[in-house]
Design a protein around this motif. Sequence first.
Motif, PDB file in Angstrom:
ATOM      1  N   MET A 143       0.891  -1.422   0.026  1.00  0.00           N
ATOM      2  CA  MET A 143       0.029   0.040   0.062  1.00  0.00           C
ATOM      3  C   MET A 143       0.903   1.458   0.016  1.00  0.00           C
ATOM      4  O   MET A 143       1.969   1.413   0.405  1.00  0.00           O
ATOM      5  CB  MET A 143      -0.980  -0.021   1.278  1.00  0.00           C
ATOM      6  N   ASP A 144       0.380   2.292  -0.648  1.00  0.00           N
ATOM      7  CA  ASP A 144       1.132   3.451  -0.779  1.00  0.00           C
ATOM      8  C   ASP A 144       1.058   4.117   0.499  1.00  0.00           C
ATOM      9  O   ASP A 144       0.043   4.242   1.084  1.00  0.00           O
ATOM     10  CB  ASP A 144       0.288   4.287  -1.796  1.00  0.00           C
ATOM     11  N   HIS A 145       2.312   4.583   0.970  1.00  0.00           N
ATOM     12  CA  HIS A 145       2.674   5.113   2.418  1.00  0.00           C
ATOM     13  C   HIS A 145       1.748   6.353   2.646  1.00  0.00           C
ATOM     14  O   HIS A 145       0.898   6.406   3.463  1.00  0.00           O
ATOM     15  CB  HIS A 145       4.124   5.187   2.475  1.00  0.00           C
ATOM     16  N   ILE A 146       2.129   7.446   1.806  1.00  0.00           N
ATOM     17  CA  ILE A 146       1.603   8.762   2.192  1.00  0.00           C
ATOM     18  C   ILE A 146       0.014   8.407   2.058  1.00  0.00           C
ATOM     19  O   ILE A 146      -0.430   9.306   2.831  1.00  0.00           O
ATOM     20  CB  ILE A 146       2.158   9.552   1.010  1.00  0.00           C
ATOM     21  N   GLN A 147      -0.521   8.171   0.825  1.00  0.00           N
ATOM     22  CA  GLN A 147      -2.084   8.173   0.714  1.00  0.00           C
ATOM     23  C   GLN A 147      -2.835   7.121   1.692  1.00  0.00           C
ATOM     24  O   GLN A 147      -3.973   7.706   2.243  1.00  0.00           O
ATOM     25  CB  GLN A 147      -2.337   7.821  -0.889  1.00  0.00           C
ATOM     26  N   SER A 148      -2.070   6.129   1.853  1.00  0.00           N
ATOM     27  CA  SER A 148      -2.934   5.279   3.093  1.00  0.00           C
ATOM     28  C   SER A 148      -2.794   5.889   4.362  1.00  0.00           C
ATOM     29  O   SER A 148      -3.632   5.998   5.151  1.00  0.00           O
ATOM     30  CB  SER A 148      -2.359   3.796   2.918  1.00  0.00           C
ATOM     31  N   MET A 149      -1.526   6.483   4.607  1.00  0.00           N
ATOM     32  CA  MET A 149      -1.314   7.220   6.119  1.00  0.00           C
ATOM     33  C   MET A 149      -2.488   8.442   6.142  1.00  0.00           C
ATOM     34  O   MET A 149      -2.837   8.663   7.294  1.00  0.00           O
ATOM     35  CB  MET A 149      -0.199   7.559   6.324  1.00  0.00           C
ATOM     36  N   ARG A 150      -2.817   9.055   5.043  1.00  0.00           N
ATOM     37  CA  ARG A 150      -3.642  10.236   5.221  1.00  0.00           C
ATOM     38  C   ARG A 150      -4.912   9.722   5.406  1.00  0.00           C
ATOM     39  O   ARG A 150      -5.967  10.745   5.823  1.00  0.00           O
ATOM     40  CB  ARG A 150      -3.551  11.029   3.933  1.00  0.00           C
TER      41      ARG A 150
END
Length: 482
Positions: free
Chosen positions: A173-180
Amino acid sequence: MSTIFLVVAFLVDFAIRVVAIIVVPRNRRPTSGMAWLLAIFLIPYFGALLFLLIGFRTLPKRRVEMQAEINQFILDSTAGMERVTREHPWPGWLESVVQLNRNLGSMPLVGDNRARLHGDYEETLAAMAADIDRATKYVHVEFYIISLDHTTAPFFDALENAVKRGVTVRVLMDHIQSMRKPGFKETKRRLTASGVQWQLMLPLQPFKGQWQRPDLRNHRKLVIVDGRVGFMGSQNVIDRTYNMKRNIRRGLKWKDLMVRLEGPIVSGLNAIFITDWYSETNELLTRDIEPVHPEQISDALDCQVVPSGPGFKGENNLRLFLALLYYAQERIVITSPYFVPDESIMYAITTAVQRGLHVELFVSEIGDQALVYHAQRSYYEELLRAGVKIYMYKAPYVLHAKHFTIDDDVAVIGSSNMDMRSFSLNFEVSLMVRGSSFVQALRAVEDGYRADSRELTLEEWMRQPLRSTILDNLARLTSAVQ
């Protein structure tokens, strides 16, 4: 002292401008170069700092080398796979497009595939979970956004149950977009507790030595089950409101399109996952590349996976889109939620109309991202004057599907928008399909969009208030900064 400070400030300011003129335009589109120079000249210190942060599209050297390694691996492991059906004549131009894609992304065109479209949001998640429930060897999951919530809980249950059956489950999973998105920590905890092997894509963790340009993201959406079944398209694993308060307040709901695939092409999707898993873990999953044994089936489809992103030297998706737009002979129908094209795409689309082709564009009536929404609107007048028919999908739905059809022969579906971010900054995956049955199925989807849309006319557009025009044009300037 103040005089010395002013002199030093002037010299630094002058040096920034001189260096910018030398460095910024190099190997960059003129529009992008001019946008960066404008930012640096108007706000020198902030503009220069921003350029140093996001002005270079390059990945860390090791990641670029790994992409080259995996490309060669794909070429070696797929040699001789270009076995396709020729019962119905190909368009004369298709051979060259297939070769273009092979040269750019290393993936072959393969025949004897089946495809089924899934356009209902919850039903798509249920279909993916159902196939995961049938897994016996491995499940590979890769999404821009993965989030545990009330809508996606059955999907996470399917992953956990697969692990309990002894199936190897890997998740990217993409780090930045999932984290947001809300619930990021809970999502990670659930994956770990379930025994899933998971990794963040393009992580920004400087204290762990993981750093690259922060807006280079992995936008792909893939599920592969046992090398037998694959899903790809535009939908993320999250509730269709994206669980954001502002979306819920506005009543926004995402409308997506995924395609379920069976046949040799699933190995191509798996190769994309293996590429990204290798980039993040240094583990090359060679044992999970299945040998291809095409079966003769009725109404078979010829398919080709086209990966793109900063790891490739060329903008693979842009080159594919341009080739198809120029080769089209009768009709082009484009669906793109974020339509912010570069000059080459605009020329190709408007030239198609001038060649006598029927061209349609489906976009959303409303936008979830103000800057992109206004940048997109800045292109409408030119398109309408050229003769492009623009259909605006009704609010409160965000038409997030990404696909287009060329004549009655070829279609493309995947994760890539027709915007500069997808062309240059995001890792994307597209699927080119030759087969009249698939094109007809997509035409039926387009008919559904048309029934739920209103056509934008030039007369209506010219009545928009001046403030909207100003906002659109300002947003268009910022879209060129990449």
